[in-house]
Enzyme design. Structure first.
Site, PDB file in Angstrom:
ATOM      1  CG  HIS A 156      -8.561  -2.979  -3.017  1.00 52.35           C
ATOM      2  ND1 HIS A 156      -9.491  -2.442  -3.814  1.00 52.35           N
ATOM      3  CD2 HIS A 156      -8.700  -2.177  -1.541  1.00 52.35           C
ATOM      4  CE1 HIS A 156      -9.458  -1.120  -2.832  1.00 52.35           C
ATOM      5  NE2 HIS A 156      -9.383  -1.221  -1.937  1.00 52.35           N
ATOM      6  CB  VAL A 179      -8.936   1.918  -5.046  1.00 54.57           C
ATOM      7  CG1 VAL A 179      -8.376   1.639  -6.486  1.00 54.57           C
ATOM      8  CG2 VAL A 179      -8.035   3.115  -4.790  1.00 54.57           C
ATOM      9  CG  ASP A 197      -2.126   1.078   0.987  1.00 56.85           C
ATOM     10  OD1 ASP A 197      -3.227   0.562   0.837  1.00 56.85           O
ATOM     11  OD2 ASP A 197      -1.900   2.009   0.988  1.00 56.85           O
ATOM     12  CB  ILE A 198       0.840   3.863  -2.384  1.00 60.67           C
ATOM     13  CG1 ILE A 198       2.058   5.651  -2.569  1.00 60.67           C
ATOM     14  CG2 ILE A 198      -0.718   5.045  -1.851  1.00 60.67           C
ATOM     15  CD1 ILE A 198       2.211   6.189  -3.643  1.00 60.67           C
ATOM     16  CG  ASN A 240     -12.576  -0.018   3.333  1.00 61.54           C
ATOM     17  OD1 ASN A 240     -13.391  -0.929   4.029  1.00 61.54           O
ATOM     18  ND2 ASN A 240     -11.367  -0.232   2.846  1.00 61.54           N
TER      19      ASN A 240
END
Ligand code: AMP
Length: 122
Positions: free
Chosen positions: A104, A100, A33-34, A91
């Site tokens: 995921h 997003v 994750d960024i 989510n």
């Protein structure tokens, strides 16, 4: 709602945005994750274009769904979380705060996670 081909993860899958890959095969990509909320924070995505869990459950084949979740477990092991434990978060849609719109799973671990709700822990 139809799949948005311009979402960030679609761009990562097309190689238009960089990512730090931790695992990849023909059907699944996992990357860091960024903006990690935990010392280990990996996102796992199917390569096929599903918007969210609802879309994946409704339109993915049983084999595809089973394979994906088996891979999530393998990836958690791969990044060394099996012993101390980890949390999975997916989510789904508006009320969850999904940012997003490509399905995921968050794999989060590397420290004790708080018990005061999922988003607080994230
Ligand atoms: P969600 O709120 O469940 O949709 O989570 C989306 C996650 O994607 C967030 O944790 C973001 O930090 C993460 N994210 C957004 N852009 C990128 C990117 N380019 N590379 C890696 N992770 C990203």
């Amino acid at each position: 709602m139809s799949y948005d081909n311009d979402n960030v993860f679609a761009k990562i899958l097309r190689g238009e945005l960089p990512n730090t890959t931790v695992y990849e095969d023909e059907s699944v990509l996992a990357f860091n994750d960024i903006s990690p909320r935990t010392p280990v924070h990996v996102l796992v995505i199917p390569k096929r274009p599903y918007i969210d869990m609802d879309d994946f459950a409704a339109n993915g084949s049983t084999e595809e769904i089973g394979n994906f979740f088996a891979k999530v477990g393998e990836i958690a092991r791969l990044v060394g979380l099996q012993e101390d434990g980890y949390r999975l978060v997916a989510n789904n849609g508006k009320n969850s705060g999904q940012l997003v719109p490509h399905f995921h799973i968050h794999i989060m671990g590397g420290r004790p996670l708080t018990e005061d709700g999922m988003t607080a822990a994230m």
